[in-house]
Design an enzyme around this catalytic site. Structure first.
Site, PDB file in Angstrom:
ATOM      1  N   MET A   5      17.407 -16.546 -24.788  1.00  0.00           N
ATOM      2  CA  MET A   5      17.880 -16.010 -26.059  1.00  0.00           C
ATOM      3  C   MET A   5      18.057 -14.507 -25.861  1.00  0.00           C
ATOM      4  SD  MET A   5      16.104 -16.456 -29.805  1.00  0.00           S
ATOM      5  CE  MET A   5      14.478 -16.063 -29.199  1.00  0.00           C
ATOM      6  N   ARG A  47       9.755 -18.918 -33.315  1.00  0.00           N
ATOM      7  CA  ARG A  47       8.651 -18.337 -34.085  1.00  0.00           C
ATOM      8  C   ARG A  47       7.533 -19.347 -34.288  1.00  0.00           C
ATOM      9  NH1 ARG A  47      12.313 -14.708 -38.355  1.00  0.00           N
ATOM     10  NH2 ARG A  47      12.579 -12.976 -36.888  1.00  0.00           N
ATOM     11  N   TYR A  92       6.705 -10.177 -30.102  1.00  0.00           N
ATOM     12  CA  TYR A  92       8.045 -10.729 -29.900  1.00  0.00           C
ATOM     13  C   TYR A  92       8.397 -11.836 -30.894  1.00  0.00           C
ATOM     14  CZ  TYR A  92       5.913 -14.169 -26.538  1.00  0.00           C
ATOM     15  OH  TYR A  92       5.159 -15.141 -25.925  1.00  0.00           O
ATOM     16  N   GLU A  93       9.690 -12.173 -30.908  1.00  0.00           N
ATOM     17  CA  GLU A  93      10.277 -13.080 -31.912  1.00  0.00           C
ATOM     18  C   GLU A  93      10.079 -12.556 -33.335  1.00  0.00           C
ATOM     19  OE1 GLU A  93      12.197 -14.942 -30.626  1.00  0.00           O
ATOM     20  OE2 GLU A  93      11.395 -15.128 -28.610  1.00  0.00           O
ATOM     21  N   GLY A  94      10.127 -11.251 -33.472  1.00  0.00           N
ATOM     22  CA  GLY A  94       9.917 -10.630 -34.778  1.00  0.00           C
ATOM     23  C   GLY A  94       8.465 -10.248 -34.937  1.00  0.00           C
TER      24      GLY A  94
END
Length: 596
Positions: free
Chosen positions: A162, A295, A439-441
């Site tokens: 991604m 997430r 990570y991933e927000g």
């Protein structure tokens, strides 16, 4: 030494008893999923985790990945482990049978993922990112893209990534500069730099499928101008094999604090050939399919870290002798008592255990609702399940990873000085667990997503998918002769959550900074109430089963004791969180910027 034995009994409890796995057969495409099949999958996954991945965890961390003339080498043993993993069909357990997958429910895949993350978080990210790419292409790709890529991602011969983040652009994707120029053959030429790309380059698979966010020439500024492209490392030939090398190179690997055995790459796209996924300008919507799956997966990483930290700390606390019990010697034949007799050590271990088992139960509930969102026959039921999963995704990601790091740190404290050195492997778990909050927000972004998007969505309809079952449980059990104290505690915490929700709704509508100032505490409060609900359900079920459980009675008794600890020592934090939320923004936002 890191200690881990898959918690299969607790996983079966969550799947079969809390969430009635037999009911999965009523979902579309799940007719063959039986409790017996689930148990066999879990048992085989435990063998892979314990026997193949755990022995590589510390050595992989020690060696890390290496970049040599553009080629990334994973640590010793990783290629063989991945081959074993792939040949066993583990890359496709949650993929559709039409592409060669096993089509198992998300609720089962979650338990398998937990075992992989616990025993080797760095390794688990390679197939984890691939499944995210599979999900994005399966929902947004063209028929030709699905036919080309999904079978390869399913069998693991190709892996996925991604590619969002750029050197100047993290959360604010509207700033991205990677560009896509249309070509005469219907493809695009992609140019730009992406950083922090997990599993971005490696030697485990024959091809890597990059999903890349880019802006088509002439597209508007901001997120509305972003499109999604599939950019393979090797351009597939007509018969679907890896062909010529595409214009994407690994410029460097990040030198990281943890997850060193996963290659976190800086990728440079130089006139690389790519194909648009979905509609132009709708790339962020397509990428969010992958991000939401990621997430939830990162949340499970936090749970896995908490579980291996707990088991390792318990083993150490049983073995390490130091001092005498405050109530008198417990091991009179030894020079000192094992430290597990001390109240503070027990406090630490029980805190980790209560978090782990509560998160496993909550994760099981969310993943079961995801199964219903994808496979329920009733459209209204699917819609309600989708709303619930959307509401809970930021909570699972942020709460589970917050608690995973807290648990790893707490377990390290159990070891004392021995936790701080490398010999026992605890410091690796702390380092690995730390990234999951970022990570991933980041977890701060998850909190903003919860209060800014998820709460007001559909006029609060999604919120009711959680509030209504909790309220119904409290009303039905508040006079239970053996549960009333726990249910009363849950009721108080739920009341605090309701007041906090109303406060944010009223204040945040007029002043977004008020909602932002309360967001992190609100997510923690919501999460603690959710864990409390799962522990109350667990306690009720354990009481019902304990009398006829026979040899299994000890399992249910331990559940009750852990539930008691949660309600007496952890859930009371809810009151303090409400006070913090209601304090408002003033203390932080009135502070002069120049004074920092």
């Amino acid at each position: 030494m890191q200690v881990y034995k898959a918690p299969l009994r607790d996983m079966r409890f969550v799947l079969h008893e809390l969430n009635d796995s037999a009911g999965l057969a009523a979902l579309d495409g799940m007719q063959d999923v039986t409790p017996e099949l689930i148990d066999s999958v879990l048992e085989e996954a435990a063998k892979i985790a314990e026997e193949v991945l755990l022995p590589l965890n510390a050595s992989g961390d020690e060696e890390g990945c290496h970049l040599d003339n553009g080629v990334v080498r994973t640590p010793k043993g990783f290629r063989e482990a991945y081959r074993t993993f792939r040949e066993g069909g583990w890359t496709g357990i949650g993929c559709a049978p039409e592409y060669g997958g096993q089509g198992l429910p998300h609720s089962v895949s979650m338990m398998v993922s937990e075992m992989l993350c616990a025993t080797n978080m760095a390794f688990s990210m390679y197939p984890g990112l691939s499944h995210g790419a599979y999900e994005a292409l399966s929902q947004h790709g063209s028929d030709a893209q699905k036919a080309l890529y999904l079978p390869k991602l399913t069998d693991g011969t190709w892996t996925g990534t991604m590619c969002l983040t750029e050197p100047h652009c993290g959360t604010d994707l509207g700033l991205l500069r990677t560009r896509a120029v249309p070509a005469d053959d219907g493809s695009y030429r992609i140019s730009g730099t992406k950083i922090f790309i997990s599993a971005g380059e490696h030697d485990l698979s024959e091809n890597i499928v990059h999903l890349v966010l880019a802006r088509i020439a002439g597209a508007p500024a901001g997120v509305r101008g972003i499109s999604l492209f599939v950019v393979p490392k090797f351009i597939p030939t007509e018969d679907g094999r890896p062909g010529p090398r595409n214009g994407v190179v690994c410029a460097s690997l990040e030198h990281k604090m943890g997850i060193k055995a996963n290659a976190t790459a800086q990728l440079v796209f130089e006139d690389a050939q790519g194909w648009i996924v979905g509609e132009p300008g709708r790339g962020l919507n397509a990428m969010f399919t992958m991000m939401n799956a990621a997430r939830l997966g990162v949340g499970i990483q936090g749970l896995g870290m908490g579980e291996i930290a707990y088991q390792s700390a318990v083993a150490y606390a049983r073995d390490r002798i130091q001092g005498r019990s405050l109530a008198g010697a417990k091991a009179a034949d030894r020079a000192a008592d094992p430290i597990i007799v001390h109240p503070d050590v027990r406090r630490m271990l029980l805190t980790i255990r209560a978090y782990n088992e509560g998160c496993r139960a909550l994760g099981g509930w969310v993943s079961r609702r995801l199964d219903e969102a994808h496979h329920a026959n009733d459209p209204a039921e699917r819609e309600a399940a989708e709303g619930f999963a959307a509401l809970m995704t930021p909570i699972v990601k942020a709460l589970f990873t917050d608690l995973g790091l807290e648990s790893a740190n707490t377990a390290m404290q159990v070891y004392g000085g021995h936790g701080y050195i490398r010999d026992h492997g605890m410091e690796q778990l702390v380092r690995d667990a730390r990234i999951a909050l970022i990570y991933e927000g980041t977890n701060g972004i998850q909190a903003l997503d919860l209060v800014g998007r998820k709460l007001p969505a559909h006029m609060g309809r999604n919120l009711r998918t959680f509030f209504h079952p909790v309220a119904a449980f409290i009303e039905a059990n508040e006079k239970h002769p053996m549960l009333s104290k726990m249910v009363t505690g849950l009721g108080r915490a739920f009341g605090a959550l309701q007041l906090a929700t109303a406060h944010i709704a009223s204040k945040g509508m007029g002043d977004p900074e008020e909602a932002g100032a309360a967001a992190t505490e609100y997510l923690r409060l919501f999460g603690l109430v959710a864990l409390g609900y799962m522990w109350a359900r667990t306690a009720k079920l354990s009481l019902e089963k304990m009398m006829s459980a026979g040899a299994d009675a000890a399992f249910y008794q331990t559940k009750l004791q852990t539930a008691r600890f949660y309600f007496e020592r952890i859930l009371p934090q809810a009151g303090g969180l409400l006070f913090q939320i209601k304090a408002g923004k003033e203390a932080m936002m009135s502070f002069p910027e120049a004074a920092f």
